[in-house]
Enzyme design. Sequence first.
Site, PDB file in Angstrom:
ATOM      1  CB  CYS A   1       4.590  57.390  -7.731  1.00 23.42           C
ATOM      2  SG  CYS A   1       3.873  58.771  -6.854  1.00 23.42           S
TER       3      CYS A   1
ATOM      4  CG  HIS B   1       1.308  57.175 -11.311  1.00 25.06           C
ATOM      5  ND1 HIS B   1       1.437  56.092 -10.470  1.00 25.06           N
ATOM      6  CD2 HIS B   1       1.374  58.269 -10.524  1.00 25.06           C
ATOM      7  CE1 HIS B   1       1.570  56.515  -9.217  1.00 25.06           C
ATOM      8  NE2 HIS B   1       1.537  57.839  -9.214  1.00 25.06           N
TER       9      HIS B   1
ATOM     10  CD  GLU C   1       1.103  53.171 -12.554  1.00 14.58           C
ATOM     11  OE1 GLU C   1       2.050  53.635 -13.214  1.00 14.58           O
ATOM     12  OE2 GLU C   1       0.839  53.546 -11.384  1.00 14.58           O
TER      13      GLU C   1
END
Lengths: 81, 225
Positions: free
Chosen positions: B89, B197, B199
């Site tokens: 990002c 994302h 994560e």
Amino acid sequence: MPSTTKVRVFVSLKNGVLDPQGRAITHAIEGLGFSGVTDVRAGRMFELEVDASVTDAALDEMASKLLANMVIENYRIERVA
Amino acid sequence: MAFRSAVITFPGSNCDRDMAVAIEQVCGGEVHRVWHGEAALPEGLDFIALPGGFSYGDYLRSGAMAARSPIMRAVVDAANRGVKVLGVCNGFQVLTESGLLPGVLMRNAGIRFVCREVGLTVANNTSVFTQRYFMGQKITIPVAHHDGNYFADADTLDRLEGEGRVAFRYAEAVNGSARDIAGVLNEGGNVLGMMPHPERFIEAAHGGIDGRALFEGVVRGLVEA
């Protein structure tokens, strides 16, 4: 204190790069009741206070290395008298 | 030898802790948290992550200020030495602004901030980051961005595709990205930038685990290397 002069750096999108913000602004102008505006390209302008030691070459480097992203933008430098 | 990683925090980063937790949980080892004002990275790193967020409040352009912060010189040096670097990002925006990856992330074509889970297609499964996926695999990963509209000139896009450097593509309309590109690799394959994302999708409680394989790949590649 050394005297300074003003430099303006105009950054604009290159031709052919889509400008969604400009398009939204075009629609907003239309929404205000104005007609005849067919396109808006949004850019930005920086005013730098510089002393006499700052060369044109240095300004060029500042613009191309930081103020503009050369992948999508062009810049124009104007020394203000 | 323990896996050594670093997560860089810029002023305005907000996914740095999530990133550190994901690395800790999936890769293990030692995760260093590094402030952007540092001039040097910890010794002997295997992996560096640039997290999501809004570094410097997106002043000038997203990622532009962070890309010129002191630590980024060390990150660029490390990347050029072959250390694995992941930018997610805002981290992807920092990577393009720093010149480690080509192109630029412009305002979303629809103007709006997009925050939802999106479908992706795995477009490369040979890089260290993507080796745990299947080619063409459909995965779901969340996005949350305003400036995710990937742009590069046609020659650059052709080169990226020709060299297999498009890691992920959007499987649906998200932000207007050229050729639906969601993530790109550098020439050496050791730097990956992506808007989604991973994560945020590493354990079932997150709603999905499709991001997990990316971190598994990073640690596997390094152990084998």
